[in-house]
Design an enzyme around this catalytic site. Structure first.
Site, PDB file in Angstrom:
ATOM      1  N   GLY A  54      -2.218  -2.406  67.800  1.00 30.46           N
ATOM      2  CA  GLY A  54      -1.107  -1.555  68.820  1.00 30.46           C
ATOM      3  C   GLY A  54      -0.739  -2.632  69.818  1.00 30.46           C
ATOM      4  O   GLY A  54      -1.603  -3.828  70.064  1.00 30.46           O
ATOM      5  N   CYS A  81      -7.766  -5.267  65.311  1.00 29.31           N
ATOM      6  CA  CYS A  81      -7.135  -5.685  66.296  1.00 29.31           C
ATOM      7  C   CYS A  81      -7.323  -4.841  67.780  1.00 29.31           C
ATOM      8  O   CYS A  81      -8.561  -4.727  68.020  1.00 29.31           O
ATOM      9  CB  CYS A  81      -5.647  -6.018  65.979  1.00 29.31           C
ATOM     10  SG  CYS A  81      -5.057  -7.165  67.393  1.00 29.31           S
ATOM     11  N   TYR A  82      -6.338  -4.149  68.232  1.00 26.46           N
ATOM     12  CA  TYR A  82      -6.381  -3.160  68.931  1.00 26.46           C
ATOM     13  C   TYR A  82      -7.432  -2.151  68.951  1.00 26.46           C
ATOM     14  O   TYR A  82      -8.155  -1.650  69.441  1.00 26.46           O
ATOM     15  CB  TYR A  82      -4.974  -2.472  69.298  1.00 26.46           C
ATOM     16  CG  TYR A  82      -5.024  -1.516  70.441  1.00 26.46           C
ATOM     17  CD1 TYR A  82      -4.822  -1.810  71.674  1.00 26.46           C
ATOM     18  CD2 TYR A  82      -5.400  -0.163  70.194  1.00 26.46           C
ATOM     19  CE1 TYR A  82      -4.773  -0.728  72.675  1.00 26.46           C
ATOM     20  CE2 TYR A  82      -5.368   0.891  71.273  1.00 26.46           C
ATOM     21  CZ  TYR A  82      -5.014   0.480  72.477  1.00 26.46           C
ATOM     22  OH  TYR A  82      -5.127   1.228  73.271  1.00 26.46           O
ATOM     23  N   HIS A 168      -5.726  -9.451  61.408  1.00 25.28           N
ATOM     24  CA  HIS A 168      -5.161  -8.579  60.505  1.00 25.28           C
ATOM     25  C   HIS A 168      -5.395  -8.721  59.242  1.00 25.28           C
ATOM     26  O   HIS A 168      -4.448  -9.631  58.619  1.00 25.28           O
ATOM     27  CB  HIS A 168      -3.475  -8.535  61.078  1.00 25.28           C
ATOM     28  CG  HIS A 168      -3.148  -7.659  62.247  1.00 25.28           C
ATOM     29  ND1 HIS A 168      -2.865  -6.544  62.427  1.00 25.28           N
ATOM     30  CD2 HIS A 168      -3.200  -8.524  63.445  1.00 25.28           C
ATOM     31  CE1 HIS A 168      -2.847  -6.370  63.753  1.00 25.28           C
ATOM     32  NE2 HIS A 168      -2.623  -7.639  64.334  1.00 25.28           N
ATOM     33  N   GLU A 170      -4.389  -6.773  56.682  1.00 29.77           N
ATOM     34  CA  GLU A 170      -3.485  -5.983  55.922  1.00 29.77           C
ATOM     35  C   GLU A 170      -2.443  -6.740  55.649  1.00 29.77           C
ATOM     36  O   GLU A 170      -1.567  -6.649  54.654  1.00 29.77           O
ATOM     37  CB  GLU A 170      -3.179  -4.679  56.640  1.00 29.77           C
ATOM     38  CG  GLU A 170      -2.004  -4.913  57.810  1.00 29.77           C
ATOM     39  CD  GLU A 170      -2.925  -5.279  59.441  1.00 29.77           C
ATOM     40  OE1 GLU A 170      -2.521  -4.761  60.225  1.00 29.77           O
ATOM     41  OE2 GLU A 170      -4.157  -5.584  59.013  1.00 29.77           O
ATOM     42  N   SER A 223      23.304   7.660  47.282  1.00 26.40           N
ATOM     43  CA  SER A 223      23.911   6.286  47.442  1.00 26.40           C
ATOM     44  C   SER A 223      23.867   5.498  46.179  1.00 26.40           C
ATOM     45  O   SER A 223      24.786   4.498  46.106  1.00 26.40           O
ATOM     46  CB  SER A 223      23.145   5.504  48.342  1.00 26.40           C
ATOM     47  OG  SER A 223      21.802   4.895  48.069  1.00 26.40           O
ATOM     48  N   ASP A 227      16.005   4.654  46.308  1.00 31.90           N
ATOM     49  CA  ASP A 227      15.468   5.500  47.186  1.00 31.90           C
ATOM     50  C   ASP A 227      16.203   6.965  47.000  1.00 31.90           C
ATOM     51  O   ASP A 227      15.206   7.921  46.709  1.00 31.90           O
ATOM     52  CB  ASP A 227      15.448   5.386  48.665  1.00 31.90           C
ATOM     53  CG  ASP A 227      14.866   3.635  48.589  1.00 31.90           C
ATOM     54  OD1 ASP A 227      14.175   3.314  47.778  1.00 31.90           O
ATOM     55  OD2 ASP A 227      15.392   3.040  49.756  1.00 31.90           O
ATOM     56  N   SER A 229      18.221   7.872  44.544  1.00 30.95           N
ATOM     57  CA  SER A 229      18.071   8.418  43.109  1.00 30.95           C
ATOM     58  C   SER A 229      16.646   9.274  42.821  1.00 30.95           C
ATOM     59  O   SER A 229      16.629  10.304  42.201  1.00 30.95           O
ATOM     60  CB  SER A 229      18.397   7.177  42.264  1.00 30.95           C
ATOM     61  OG  SER A 229      19.667   6.564  42.396  1.00 30.95           O
ATOM     62  N   LYS A 369       8.402   0.699  48.919  1.00 25.01           N
ATOM     63  CA  LYS A 369       9.274   0.424  47.777  1.00 25.01           C
ATOM     64  C   LYS A 369       8.907   0.493  46.413  1.00 25.01           C
ATOM     65  O   LYS A 369       9.395   1.198  45.417  1.00 25.01           O
ATOM     66  CB  LYS A 369      10.381  -0.720  48.077  1.00 25.01           C
ATOM     67  CG  LYS A 369      11.359  -0.715  47.100  1.00 25.01           C
ATOM     68  CD  LYS A 369      12.635   0.040  47.172  1.00 25.01           C
ATOM     69  CE  LYS A 369      13.263  -0.217  48.548  1.00 25.01           C
ATOM     70  NZ  LYS A 369      14.585   0.721  48.487  1.00 25.01           N
TER      71      LYS A 369
END
Length: 515
Positions: A54, A81-82, A168, A170, A223, A227, A229, A369
């Site tokens: 954070g 981290c935080y 981090h 991740e 669109s 996403d 669809s 995604k």
């Protein structure tokens, strides 16, 4: 209930990435706000907790914190981290400003073997991003690893199942970060890795059925991208012909977008599809606008107006389905902690339900995604649709730097189509995350035929990136022969462009889109 890793969100831009890394290992993960109560975690089958990073300092009044009682649940907790600083502080350690801040790649030396660091080399590299650190450890903490500027880069509590990492794990910039998270999830929390994306399909369909009454209809802003669809396919599976999709041609689309959508959804899926040609309206709203955030705002407002008008002709339309993803939510500054900085506006995040009068349905809001593409395959969507590169909600408006006009849209649309054709023909399309052109407001001198060109000539920047999560990305070292063909075709086939450049910026510090 599915065994779950709870990610408590303190506002890190990487908070959703933590959940994604856990789910990559087929373990369910959910985000929770800092004030989540221990009983809420127990009721969600939580078997482990991760405290996110954070932007705050734990010692500043008003900084986000968590209920100390979560440390009494007996569940393994990993602070990042935080989150490490907060956990250590609540358990008696002292957190202070660092004499030298650490940002970027840093050398880590493991001092003591421990399950959290199993299979990690004794000397490795990690990604740091902190201005504070744990400066004083009580006797019941054990230091496990250090960096040259951070003596307590990895720690654990000797009695409680609490672990802390100052870096981090991740992000992909920490090469063995995934191993650390796997150690925590499997060896320490005891997860088995049985969660699968098809669970999301079943859960989403059931949730939509519970939400939408039998006398109500859902409209979906379609669109043509993966996403929206997948969203349409999920809603269609849940409620059948009570779904109406609305496709708005705003004049800011990719080449042949409208024709492709009509052929796919009317011809293949037999969906009730309404096509609205609103290109003149959108382009008129963008006349004289240069600021990218103002472009997004105006496009969003016009989108609302068009939707409202079309929805009036649809009886009992009370719900709006949108293909909002985790990255959309993150980069719009929406956070469980309420502390993340806003990077850009997304016209499909926040505000629409109140302004349109619909109840919002966002079945993909917790997904990335690549997860959406897996779901698309499970739903039977065409491969070319599932693997289509992302396209921003505001369309070409945020890929045209400066004022948006029909003429500039036509120029960029033709150039962008050439880029996609060439990387597809060369076998690169599925190898990269995103490829597109950006029209720059630069008049470049050139030579065409026997004369010099300048007035009315522009520059196109080619942007091709590789990424898995769209939170971080790097530019692609694509074959120079492919770039040569792209450049040659654009200059020769698209009037108004006499120069092509290649963008070699990564994210961070840049973003994938230019605006």
């Amino acid at each position: 209930m599915e065994p779950t890793i709870a990610v408590i969100d303190f506002g890190s831009q990487y908070r959703q990435l933590i959940a994604r890394r856990v789910r990559e290992n087929h373990v369910h993960a959910l985000l929770f706000p800092p004030n989540v109560k221990p009983e809420a975690l127990r009721n969600t089958a939580v078997v482990g907790i991760i405290l996110s990073g954070g932007p705050s300092s734990t010692y500043v009044p008003g900084a986000p914190t968590c209920d100390p009682a979560i440390f009494d649940l007996g569940l393994p907790i990993l602070g990042i981290c935080y989150g490490m600083q907060l956990g250590c502080g609540l358990l008696g350690a002292k957190v202070t400003p660092a004499e030298c801040r650490e940002y970027g790649r840093t050398a880590l030396r493991i001092l003591r073997d421990d399950p959290i660091l199993a299979h990690v080399p004794r000397d490795t590299t990690v990604w740091m991003s902190h201005g504070d650190l744990v400066a004083d450890l009580p006797p019941d903490f054990i230091p496990l690893a250090a960096t040259p500027r951070c003596p307590y880069a990895v720690v654990r509590h000797s009695v409680r199942p609490f672990f802390g990492v100052q870096f981090h794990p991740e992000v992909t910039h920490t090469p063995h970060g995934g191993q650390i998270l796997r150690n925590f999830v499997f060896d320490i929390c005891g997860c088995s890795g049985t969660w699968r994306p098809d669970h999301i399909v079943d859960q989403s369909v059931e949730e939509i059925r519970r939400t939408v009454p039998r006398d109500a209809r859902v409209i979906c802003g379609l669109s043509g991208g993966v996403d929206s669809s997948v969203t349409a396919a999920l809603v269609s599976r849940a409620i059948g012909d009570r779904l109406t999709c609305i496709f708005v041609d705003n004049g800011l689309l990719r080449a042949n977008e409208r024709e492709r959508v009509e052929a796919t959804f009317r011809g293949h899926f037999k969906v009730d599809l309404r096509v609205v040609d609103a290109s003149e309206r959108f382009l008129a709203r963008l006349a004289g606008v240069f600021d990218p955030q103002e472009k997004r705002r105006r496009i969003g407002h016009e989108f609302i107006d068009v939707f409202r008008e079309e929805a009036r002709s649809i009886p009992n339309a009370r719900f709006l389905a949108q293909g909002t993803l985790y990255p959309d939510v993150i980069e719009s500054g929406v956070s469980e902690a309420g502390t993340a900085a806003s990077i850009k506006l997304h016209h499909n995040v926040g505000g629409l339900p109140a302004e349109l009068g619909f109840v919002l349905i966002e079945p993909l809001r917790d997904l990335f995604k690549d997860e959406v593409r897996v779901i698309g395959e499970l739903l039977g969507l065409p491969e070319e649709m599932i693997w289509r590169h992302p396209f921003p909600g505001p369309g070409l408006a945020v890929r045209i730097i400066g004022e948006v006009t029909r003429a500039r849209c036509d120029v960029l649309r033709r150039a962008d189509d050439i880029i996609v054709q060439e990387i597809s023909d060369a076998g690169w399309y599925r190898k990269v995350g995103q490829a597109f052109g950006v029209l720059l407001p630069v008049a470049a001198v050139g030579v065409m035929g026997d004369g010099r060109t300048y007035a009315g000539q522009h520059v196109v920047a080619v942007r091709i990136v590789e990424t898995t999560d769209y939170m971080t990305a790097d530019w692609v070292h694509i074959d120079h022969a492919v770039l040569e063909r792209i450049s040659s075709r654009i200059v020769n086939e698209v009037p108004g462009i006499n120069r092509v450049v290649y963008d070699v910026s990564s994210k961070p510090p840049g973003t994938i889109e230019w605006e």
